[in-house]
Motif scaffolding. Structure first.
Motif, PDB file in Angstrom:
ATOM      1  N   LYS A 252       0.827  -1.203   0.000  1.00  0.00           N
ATOM      2  CA  LYS A 252       0.000   0.000   0.000  1.00  0.00           C
ATOM      3  C   LYS A 252       0.866   1.260   0.000  1.00  0.00           C
ATOM      4  CE  LYS A 252      -4.107  -1.968   2.233  1.00  0.00           C
ATOM      5  NZ  LYS A 252      -4.933  -1.996   3.444  1.00  0.00           N
ATOM      6  N   GLN A 255       2.073   1.648  -3.542  1.00  0.00           N
ATOM      7  CA  GLN A 255       1.009   2.103  -4.446  1.00  0.00           C
ATOM      8  C   GLN A 255       0.778   3.599  -4.268  1.00  0.00           C
ATOM      9  OE1 GLN A 255      -2.836   0.148  -3.983  1.00  0.00           O
ATOM     10  NE2 GLN A 255      -3.541   0.855  -5.975  1.00  0.00           N
ATOM     11  N   LYS A 256       0.808   4.047  -3.032  1.00  0.00           N
ATOM     12  CA  LYS A 256       0.591   5.468  -2.758  1.00  0.00           C
ATOM     13  C   LYS A 256       1.781   6.302  -3.238  1.00  0.00           C
ATOM     14  CE  LYS A 256      -1.042   8.533   0.849  1.00  0.00           C
ATOM     15  NZ  LYS A 256      -1.274   8.776   2.258  1.00  0.00           N
ATOM     16  N   ALA A 259       1.782   7.246  -6.904  1.00  0.00           N
ATOM     17  CA  ALA A 259       0.492   7.721  -7.418  1.00  0.00           C
ATOM     18  C   ALA A 259       0.637   8.861  -8.428  1.00  0.00           C
ATOM     19  CB  ALA A 259      -0.403   8.156  -6.257  1.00  0.00           C
ATOM     20  N   GLY A 260       1.601   9.737  -8.203  1.00  0.00           N
ATOM     21  CA  GLY A 260       1.726  10.885  -9.092  1.00  0.00           C
ATOM     22  C   GLY A 260       2.541  10.609 -10.343  1.00  0.00           C
ATOM     23  N   GLU A 470      -7.079  -7.257  -1.478  1.00  0.00           N
ATOM     24  CA  GLU A 470      -5.869  -6.643  -0.915  1.00  0.00           C
ATOM     25  C   GLU A 470      -4.663  -7.580  -0.964  1.00  0.00           C
ATOM     26  OE1 GLU A 470      -6.277  -4.404   2.714  1.00  0.00           O
ATOM     27  OE2 GLU A 470      -8.214  -3.606   2.121  1.00  0.00           O
ATOM     28  N   PHE A 473      -2.441  -7.159  -7.223  1.00  0.00           N
ATOM     29  CA  PHE A 473      -2.938  -7.306  -8.590  1.00  0.00           C
ATOM     30  C   PHE A 473      -1.806  -7.626  -9.550  1.00  0.00           C
ATOM     31  CE2 PHE A 473      -3.107  -2.722  -7.378  1.00  0.00           C
ATOM     32  CZ  PHE A 473      -2.005  -2.263  -8.082  1.00  0.00           C
TER      33      PHE A 473
ATOM     34  N   MET B 223     -14.021   1.866   0.698  1.00  0.00           N
ATOM     35  CA  MET B 223     -13.323   0.609   0.986  1.00  0.00           C
ATOM     36  C   MET B 223     -13.998  -0.613   0.358  1.00  0.00           C
ATOM     37  SD  MET B 223     -10.576   1.342   2.576  1.00  0.00           S
ATOM     38  CE  MET B 223      -9.954  -0.063   3.506  1.00  0.00           C
ATOM     39  N   LYS B 239      -3.831  11.864  -9.402  1.00  0.00           N
ATOM     40  CA  LYS B 239      -2.909  11.557  -8.308  1.00  0.00           C
ATOM     41  C   LYS B 239      -3.684  11.191  -7.036  1.00  0.00           C
ATOM     42  CE  LYS B 239       1.149  13.112  -5.873  1.00  0.00           C
ATOM     43  NZ  LYS B 239       1.677  14.199  -5.077  1.00  0.00           N
ATOM     44  N   LYS B 242      -5.218   7.733  -7.342  1.00  0.00           N
ATOM     45  CA  LYS B 242      -4.238   6.644  -7.190  1.00  0.00           C
ATOM     46  C   LYS B 242      -3.770   6.520  -5.743  1.00  0.00           C
ATOM     47  CE  LYS B 242      -2.228   6.362 -11.844  1.00  0.00           C
ATOM     48  NZ  LYS B 242      -0.969   6.610 -12.584  1.00  0.00           N
ATOM     49  N   GLU B 243      -3.618   7.649  -5.076  1.00  0.00           N
ATOM     50  CA  GLU B 243      -3.198   7.588  -3.661  1.00  0.00           C
ATOM     51  C   GLU B 243      -4.270   6.925  -2.808  1.00  0.00           C
ATOM     52  OE1 GLU B 243      -0.243  11.459  -3.180  1.00  0.00           O
ATOM     53  OE2 GLU B 243      -2.290  11.567  -2.446  1.00  0.00           O
ATOM     54  N   ALA B 245      -6.519   4.945  -3.751  1.00  0.00           N
ATOM     55  CA  ALA B 245      -6.707   3.546  -4.162  1.00  0.00           C
ATOM     56  C   ALA B 245      -5.890   2.615  -3.278  1.00  0.00           C
ATOM     57  CB  ALA B 245      -6.326   3.366  -5.623  1.00  0.00           C
ATOM     58  N   ALA B 246      -4.747   3.116  -2.775  1.00  0.00           N
ATOM     59  CA  ALA B 246      -3.872   2.283  -1.952  1.00  0.00           C
ATOM     60  C   ALA B 246      -4.543   1.861  -0.646  1.00  0.00           C
ATOM     61  CB  ALA B 246      -2.561   3.016  -1.659  1.00  0.00           C
ATOM     62  N   LEU B 247      -5.588   2.555  -0.243  1.00  0.00           N
ATOM     63  CA  LEU B 247      -6.262   2.209   1.018  1.00  0.00           C
ATOM     64  C   LEU B 247      -6.736   0.762   1.029  1.00  0.00           C
ATOM     65  CD1 LEU B 247      -8.396   5.459   1.450  1.00  0.00           C
ATOM     66  CD2 LEU B 247      -6.541   4.712   2.959  1.00  0.00           C
ATOM     67  N   ASN B 248      -7.247   0.297  -0.116  1.00  0.00           N
ATOM     68  CA  ASN B 248      -7.680  -1.104  -0.176  1.00  0.00           C
ATOM     69  C   ASN B 248      -7.192  -1.793  -1.455  1.00  0.00           C
ATOM     70  OD1 ASN B 248      -9.425   0.324  -1.839  1.00  0.00           O
ATOM     71  ND2 ASN B 248     -11.155  -1.055  -1.486  1.00  0.00           N
ATOM     72  N   VAL B 249      -6.043  -1.323  -1.957  1.00  0.00           N
ATOM     73  CA  VAL B 249      -5.416  -1.915  -3.137  1.00  0.00           C
ATOM     74  C   VAL B 249      -6.400  -1.974  -4.317  1.00  0.00           C
ATOM     75  CG1 VAL B 249      -3.812  -3.723  -3.919  1.00  0.00           C
ATOM     76  CG2 VAL B 249      -4.113  -3.328  -1.491  1.00  0.00           C
ATOM     77  N   LYS B 250      -7.074  -0.860  -4.581  1.00  0.00           N
ATOM     78  CA  LYS B 250      -7.938  -0.785  -5.770  1.00  0.00           C
ATOM     79  C   LYS B 250      -7.093  -0.841  -7.030  1.00  0.00           C
ATOM     80  CE  LYS B 250     -11.505   2.270  -4.023  1.00  0.00           C
ATOM     81  NZ  LYS B 250     -10.767   2.645  -2.787  1.00  0.00           N
ATOM     82  N   ARG B 251      -7.656  -1.429  -8.055  1.00  0.00           N
ATOM     83  CA  ARG B 251      -7.056  -1.363  -9.372  1.00  0.00           C
ATOM     84  C   ARG B 251      -7.498  -0.029  -9.997  1.00  0.00           C
ATOM     85  NH1 ARG B 251      -6.745  -5.547  -6.365  1.00  0.00           N
ATOM     86  NH2 ARG B 251      -6.726  -7.631  -7.252  1.00  0.00           N
ATOM     87  N   VAL B 252      -6.568   0.734 -10.560  1.00  0.00           N
ATOM     88  CA  VAL B 252      -6.914   2.029 -11.149  1.00  0.00           C
ATOM     89  C   VAL B 252      -6.529   2.027 -12.622  1.00  0.00           C
ATOM     90  CG1 VAL B 252      -6.516   4.515 -11.090  1.00  0.00           C
ATOM     91  CG2 VAL B 252      -6.528   3.205  -8.958  1.00  0.00           C
ATOM     92  N   LYS B 256      -6.840   7.522 -21.637  1.00  0.00           N
ATOM     93  CA  LYS B 256      -6.671   8.846 -22.217  1.00  0.00           C
ATOM     94  C   LYS B 256      -7.034   8.908 -23.693  1.00  0.00           C
ATOM     95  CE  LYS B 256      -3.173  10.177 -18.855  1.00  0.00           C
ATOM     96  NZ  LYS B 256      -1.758  10.173 -18.499  1.00  0.00           N
TER      97      LYS B 256
END
Lengths: 488, 293
Positions: A252, A255-256, A259-260, A470, A473, B223, B239, B242-243, B245-252, B256
């Motif tokens: 996690k 992943q964070k 992000a940018g 969790e 992926f 969540m 941004k 994506k940040e 998303a890390a809370l519960n490992v979402k696929r993003v 474009k």
């Protein structure tokens, strides 16, 4: 109860086996290892080294360089410089280099197995029969894909991503390096790989092997260090892809952190697999599967079957068989060819496992441990099960990453599916029943990336591995594992 | 004698129902002349959460339907779109499209829905595998839906962006909550009416209107959302998404490509929102003869 006594295993027979230690005289380990950057071993800019220990003896094996940001930058630059030529090389030629690595690993398999066991504490039987052969086979499998990528993704012309930063855990050090490097190279990427700080040696031996293989300089770079080194890889601006295997917490954070950016990411994270036994299952085989599921590699397995669900009608029988089987496990010297359960990978991990054992007792679950003796030196943990665990217990919800099993019972199939899925993880699951339609009902409903039916903890280079939810992926292994390293 | 036209009330679409936003908020959609076309629901976090609950409740039912049945339902959506083509064209014109462009957009939307209808019972065959493991096991890998998907749809198109986002998601057995274009929201509501009359179970698609700037943090931090798809180009929003998303490992997934590009018709938009599941089972060995694939 008299009938259960009759079929109890007889331990009065001669179970004593003479020690059968693997010979360690044929291996070569240097006292100090540098960083593998651009095809050669170089001193770290950090000028720092850290020790790696044998967890079974607590004896230091070697000093290993600690890569700082400058070192990582050098490695990324080398990988970037190598990328152009490597990615343009024909798939046929790329494949031949990877085949060569596979063959060299097969030739030196015994040496790799011994070092893996010394550095990580896993039984030599496992490193010899599972880790090392699978790692070599992984290279062999992906080598063949290098010139066939367009067949893997219909109607697309897949392209490599660029420089891949790869961070791997300490539970399968060489095998995870193979899972990361082999598909990346086959797809035409170059890599910077960081092994775990407690188990760097087989990755460094792999670096020697790669140097000997004649692989173009910079295509594979291996830097050692702990979390800071990993962060330097994750945050490096010229990396196109991060592949991480490790805990969900760190996944996690990664992943964070990216992000940018446009970095691609695959994560293979923690798990808390349900291993489900129905009353119609072949119970002896199921118990074998439970033992293998939780005690394989001391339970340091992200897909370990760490939650057991037993159909209430057979619970007493299964638990007795399980206890009996636990008594036959041989715990101790990992280098002994008869050992089933080796050393816990590090003092830190042993502390964490022991904390969870205390938590489990305090939560009110009933503990049972093998009555074996464990060596006085080294980091060891008795195989442990908790009976009457409940869904809300931390030992049921959280990944322990050790030889600790939480046992629950169930009455209906709906109930066990609900309980099995009711955690954030979704890496793997096990199902034991004699009924085919029940197997498929469960395998379609269990939210897990790998489902073992009437078997457990099986791995193969052709078989995709990875999680739902969790647990991460992306997939590693098989055709699907290629996607992690290609723009499709 | 002039007849007074009946104006349409534009609401949102949650769980097969057409409620107003629980917040009571609205924004006025105006044409180029500054005339008010409609009052649009300014959906809130609570609306999104209600929509997510509807999507989650519909998930297992939708994913366990026969793939052939899903194909028929997507085709039915296309049929009803075709039947209401003129309505969509005039709605697009009201929102600023030329009549030629409006026709192109509606026809592309219909064809794209038909395209993805066809994939419903085929992508599994193309992207599955029987894996020839070295041990005596039968081993196969199949795609399964990721679950509940939150979507921030294309801003520049009123209909095509919605269809392009929704079709591959539901073709693959997922359910979704979609935020429609803020500046061109009219077709979202009319398209919801199409979905609601085409045998699609309530909750499989939920469409809300409002501000991405307000809602993107809630979409991405929920969540019980498994994946998020984003069709716009706001870097700060990307941004944050994506940040969170890390809370519960979402696929993003951030797409474009121009929504009008024909490359939006391809099965990889389906497989992005699929999880590969691998199943192992032993094969009986008789004597020393090993069996395998």
């Amino acid at each position: 109860m008299s009938t259960t006594k009759e079929i109890k295993l007889n331990f009065n027979a001669a179970w004593e086996l003479a020690p059968a230690p693997e010979d360690t005289s044929h291996i070569s380990i240097k006292s100090q290892y540098d960083l593998f950057i651009n095809g050669e071993f170089v001193k770290p800019e950090s000028k720092k080294y850290f020790a790696t220990y044998n967890p079974a003896t607590e004896v230091k094996i070697a000093d290993v360089a600690e890569a700082n940001e400058k070192d990582v930058d050098k490695a990324v630059k080398a990988a970037r410089a190598a990328f152009g030529k490597w990615s343009k090389l024909s798939g046929k030629e790329r494949g031949k280099y990877i085949y060569r690595i596979a063959r060299l690993m097969q030739e030196r398999a015994r040496e790799f197995a011994v070092i893996e066991t010394m550095d990580g504490g896993k039984p030599i039987r496992e490193s010899r029969d599972i880790d090392v052969p699978l790692a070599a086979n992984h290279f062999f499998y992906y080598a063949g894909w290098a010139d066939k990528l367009e067949y893997a993704f219909p109607n697309r012309k897949p392209k490599p991503l660029g420089v891949a930063g790869q961070i791997i855990p300490w539970n399968f050090p060489l095998l995870m390096a193979a899972w990361k490097i082999a598909p990346a190279l086959a797809a035409g990427n170059t890599v910077v790989l960081k092994p775990a700080e407690t188990t760097p040696l087989t990755a460094l031996k792999l670096a020697e092997l790669i140097r000997d293989s004649g692989l173009p300089k910079g295509v594979v770079n291996i830097v050692t260090g702990a979390g800071k080194t990993g962060a330097a890889i994750v945050n490096h601006p010229d990396i196109n892809k991060i592949a991480f295997t490790g805990s969900t917490d760190v996944g996690k954070i990664i992943q964070k952190a990216i992000a940018g950016t446009d970095k691609k990411l695959t994560l293979e994270l923690g798990g808390k697999a349900a291993n489900i036994i129905f009353e119609d299952a072949p119970l002896d085989q199921a118990v074998e599967g439970v033992i293998n599921g939780i005690f394989f590699n001391q339970g340091h397995v992200c897909c370990a079957g760490s939650r057991l669900f037993v159909h209430e009608s057979v619970a007493d029988l299964v638990i007795r068989k399980l206890k009996d089987r636990m008594e036959t496990l041989r715990i101790g010297d990992p280098m002994d060819k008869n050992t089933d359960v080796g050393a816990i990978n590090s003092k830190e991990q042993l502390t964490k496992i022991n904390e969870y054992i205390t938590i489990g007792k305090n939560e009110g679950a009933e503990i049972y441990q093998s009555s074996c003796n464990i060596p006085k030196k080294g980091f060891f943990c008795k195989p442990t099960i908790f009976l009457n665990a409940s869904q809300s217990h931390r030992i049921v919800q959280e990944e322990i990453f050790g030889p600790v099993l939480a046992v629950q019972t169930f009455r209906t199939i709906e109930e066990v599916i609900e309980k099995a899925n009711n955690i954030p993880y979704g890496l793997s699951a096990g199902v034991w029943t004699d009924k085919g339609s029940k197997i498929f009902n469960l395998t379609t409903k269990l939210k897990a990336g790998v489902v073992w039916a009437n078997t457990y903890n099986k791995f193969d280079p052709v078989s995709p591995f990875g999680g739902f939810k969790e647990s991460g992926f992306g997939r590693e292994g098989g055709l699907h594992g290629l996607a992690a390293y290609l723009n499709i | 004698m002039e007849r007074l036209e009946i104006q349409k009330t534009y609401k949102i679409f949650i769980g097969g129902q057409f409620p107003r936003t629980e917040s009571g908020r609205y924004y006025s959609l105006k044409n180029k002349k500054g005339e008010v076309l409609a009052n649009i629901c300014q959906s809130s976090r609570k609306d999104f959460r209600n929509a997510e609950v509807a999507a989650r409740s519909a998930q297992s039912g939708w994913s366990s339907r026969a793939a052939f049945n899903r194909a028929q339902i997507l085709y039915r959506v296309a049929e009803i779109l075709e039947g209401r083509k003129d309505q969509f064209i005039s709605e697009l014109i009201v929102q600023g499209s030329s009549s030629a462009a409006a026709r192109v957009e509606v026809e592309m939307a219909i064809d794209r829905m038909v395209y993805y209808s066809g994939w419903c019972d085929k992508f599994q065959q193309v992207f599955s595998a029987v894996n020839p493991v070295a041990s005596s096991h039968f081993n196969f890998s199949v795609p399964e839906p990721t679950g509940v998907v939150a979507v921030i749809a294309d801003e520049k198109s009123s209909l095509l962006g919605l269809v392009t986002a929704i079709a591959p998601i539901i073709a693959g057995g997922n359910t979704c909550v979609v935020l429609a274009s803020e500046s061109k929201p009219l077709c979202a509501v009319t398209f919801s009416e199409v979905l609601n009359t085409s045998d699609l179970p309530g909750g499989v698609v939920n469409i809300i209107t409002g501000s991405a700037q307000e809602l993107h943090t809630h979409f991405s931090s929920h969540m019980d959302v498994n994946a998020m798809v984003y069709y716009r180009d706001d870097k700060a929003q990307i941004k944050t998404i994506k940040e969170n998303a890390a809370l519960n490992v979402k696929r993003v997934f951030v797409y474009k490509e121009n929504i009008f590009s024909e490359d939006h018709a391809n099965p990889y938009y389906i497989t992005d929102l699929q999880e590969i599941k691998t199943t192992w089972h032993p094969i009986e060995n008789i004597g020393s003869a090993k069996a395998g694939y």
